[in-house]
Motif scaffolding. Structure first.
Motif, PDB file in Angstrom:
ATOM      1  N   ILE A   1      38.454  36.305  19.692  1.00 22.68           N
ATOM      2  CA  ILE A   1      39.558  35.573  20.309  1.00 22.68           C
ATOM      3  C   ILE A   1      40.057  36.367  21.512  1.00 22.68           C
ATOM      4  O   ILE A   1      40.201  37.586  21.438  1.00 22.68           O
ATOM      5  N   SER A   2      40.310  35.676  22.612  1.00 23.69           N
ATOM      6  CA  SER A   2      40.963  36.300  23.762  1.00 23.69           C
ATOM      7  C   SER A   2      42.170  35.456  24.144  1.00 23.69           C
ATOM      8  O   SER A   2      42.110  34.228  24.126  1.00 23.69           O
ATOM      9  N   VAL A   3      43.275  36.123  24.471  1.00 23.20           N
ATOM     10  CA  VAL A   3      44.535  35.447  24.766  1.00 23.20           C
ATOM     11  C   VAL A   3      44.988  35.820  26.175  1.00 23.20           C
ATOM     12  O   VAL A   3      45.018  36.997  26.539  1.00 23.20           O
ATOM     13  N   ASN A   4      45.342  34.808  26.962  1.00 20.82           N
ATOM     14  CA  ASN A   4      45.831  35.014  28.328  1.00 20.82           C
ATOM     15  C   ASN A   4      47.201  34.348  28.442  1.00 20.82           C
ATOM     16  O   ASN A   4      47.300  33.124  28.449  1.00 20.82           O
ATOM     17  N   ASN A   5      48.253  35.161  28.513  1.00 23.50           N
ATOM     18  CA  ASN A   5      49.616  34.617  28.662  1.00 23.50           C
ATOM     19  C   ASN A   5      50.268  35.090  29.959  1.00 23.50           C
ATOM     20  O   ASN A   5      51.490  35.115  30.070  1.00 23.50           O
ATOM     21  N   TYR A   6      49.436  35.463  30.946  1.00 25.26           N
ATOM     22  CA  TYR A   6      49.974  35.952  32.214  1.00 25.26           C
ATOM     23  C   TYR A   6      49.532  35.108  33.416  1.00 25.26           C
ATOM     24  O   TYR A   6      50.129  35.211  34.478  1.00 25.26           O
ATOM     25  N   SER A   7      48.523  34.269  33.276  1.00 26.71           N
ATOM     26  CA  SER A   7      48.080  33.449  34.400  1.00 26.71           C
ATOM     27  C   SER A   7      49.081  32.350  34.732  1.00 26.71           C
ATOM     28  O   SER A   7      49.268  31.994  35.894  1.00 26.71           O
ATOM     29  N   ASP A   8      49.710  31.807  33.692  1.00 27.78           N
ATOM     30  CA  ASP A   8      50.681  30.729  33.863  1.00 27.78           C
ATOM     31  C   ASP A   8      51.874  31.051  32.973  1.00 27.78           C
ATOM     32  O   ASP A   8      51.736  31.167  31.758  1.00 27.78           O
ATOM     33  N   GLU A   9      53.053  31.206  33.568  1.00 28.64           N
ATOM     34  CA  GLU A   9      54.229  31.633  32.796  1.00 28.64           C
ATOM     35  C   GLU A   9      54.653  30.597  31.763  1.00 28.64           C
ATOM     36  O   GLU A   9      55.415  30.921  30.842  1.00 28.64           O
TER      37      GLU A   9
END
Length: 286
Positions: free
Chosen positions: A254-262
């Motif tokens: 699993i990879s999580v991205n919570n910084y590309s779109d606030e």
């Protein structure tokens, strides 16, 4: 006549013995089935960090997992959390409320703790129904603020200064894996570093990353092979090397991205052909 009587007696004894063996087998089988029909549970705790000063607080969040369903155990209401010293002697024990399989709490430290390795031990009363030790234990480090520092360089590093957290829990073969890293100096504070290098088993450079002021950083391993990876922190005196956990062949990354779109969090879920073919008809909970 005697011969027939002997054969009859022998047959009776054989049937009686066989029936007793079958009853014994049924009793044992029923006991085993009854034992494993109980909904056993496991507890996993997340901590705000792994090294503490005696004027700080241990914050944690935990999950009580039903081992049969691999989901949250909603029936658990009370969870015990203990602090043990390096000899596994109890220092403090507290009872925390568990709601919908989730526990959130904290333990305030004080100057009575001497510097050293401690353990957080967690369990429920229900676990006492099982002969196996179903409890969980997690190591932490505590430094007493009254102790004089052993070195003037608060940012000196060793292998114990580097900890990993793999998104998905494990390095999965033939998948892209995201690895979170935390690096701290001997004072327990995060260290900002650049050009931290990632090597495969042939010492081929496959990635580089940096840590922020809190000592946190992350990197990816693309199409992970079944080999040992390591990170290398270059220092003036000597390099620090830390091996990553071994690669596994079954699981989900699993990879999580919570910084590309606030306003959004993007979650990518990967697996390999072996895991997919084995579990493609099953249902899962994220």
């Amino acid at each position: 006549m005697y011969k027939n009587y002997f054969l009859l007696a022998f047959t009776f004894l054989f049937l009686t013995s066989n029936a007793q063996e079958q009853d014994k087998h049924k009793t044992i089988t029923k006991s085993i089935n009854d034992y494993y029909s109980l909904a056993s549970e496991n507890i996993h705790l997340h901590f705000n960090k792994s090294v503490y000063l005696t004027n700080e607080t241990i914050w944690f969040k935990g999950y009580v997992i039903d081992k049969k369903s691999n989901g949250l155990n909603y029936s658990t209401t009370n969870v015990y959390v203990r602090v043990l010293d390096s000899d596994k002697n109890e220092v403090v024990s507290k009872l925390f409320l568990c709601s919908n399989g989730i526990i959130i709490g904290h333990i305030k430290l004080n100057e009575t703790y001497s510097s050293g390795t401690y353990y957080i031990h967690t369990y429920t009363n229900f676990m006492n129904n099982f002969e196996e030790d179903e409890s969980s234990i997690f190591p932490i480090e505590i430094f007493n603020t009254k102790d004089s520092p052993k070195t003037s360089n608060n940012n000196s590093l060793d292998n114990e200064s580097i900890t990993f957290g793999i998104e998905g829990g494990k390095l999965l073969f033939d998948c892209d894996n995201t690895v979170g890293v935390q690096i701290k100096g001997c004072s327990g504070k995060g260290v900002k570093l650049n050009n931290i290098k990632v090597y495969d088993s042939k010492n081929i450079l496959i990635n580089q990353f940096a840590t922020n002021e809190q000592g946190y950083g992350k990197f990816d391993i693309l199409k992970t092979k079944n080999e040992q990876y390591k990170i290398v922190v270059e220092q003036n005196t000597s390099n620090i090397e830390k091996n990553l956990p071994f690669v596994t062949t079954e699981g989900v990354s699993i990879s999580v991205n919570n910084y590309s779109d606030e306003k959004k969090t993007f979650i990518k879920i990967h697996t390999n052909k072996f895991t997919f073919n084995k579990n493609k008809d099953k249902k899962f909970t994220l």
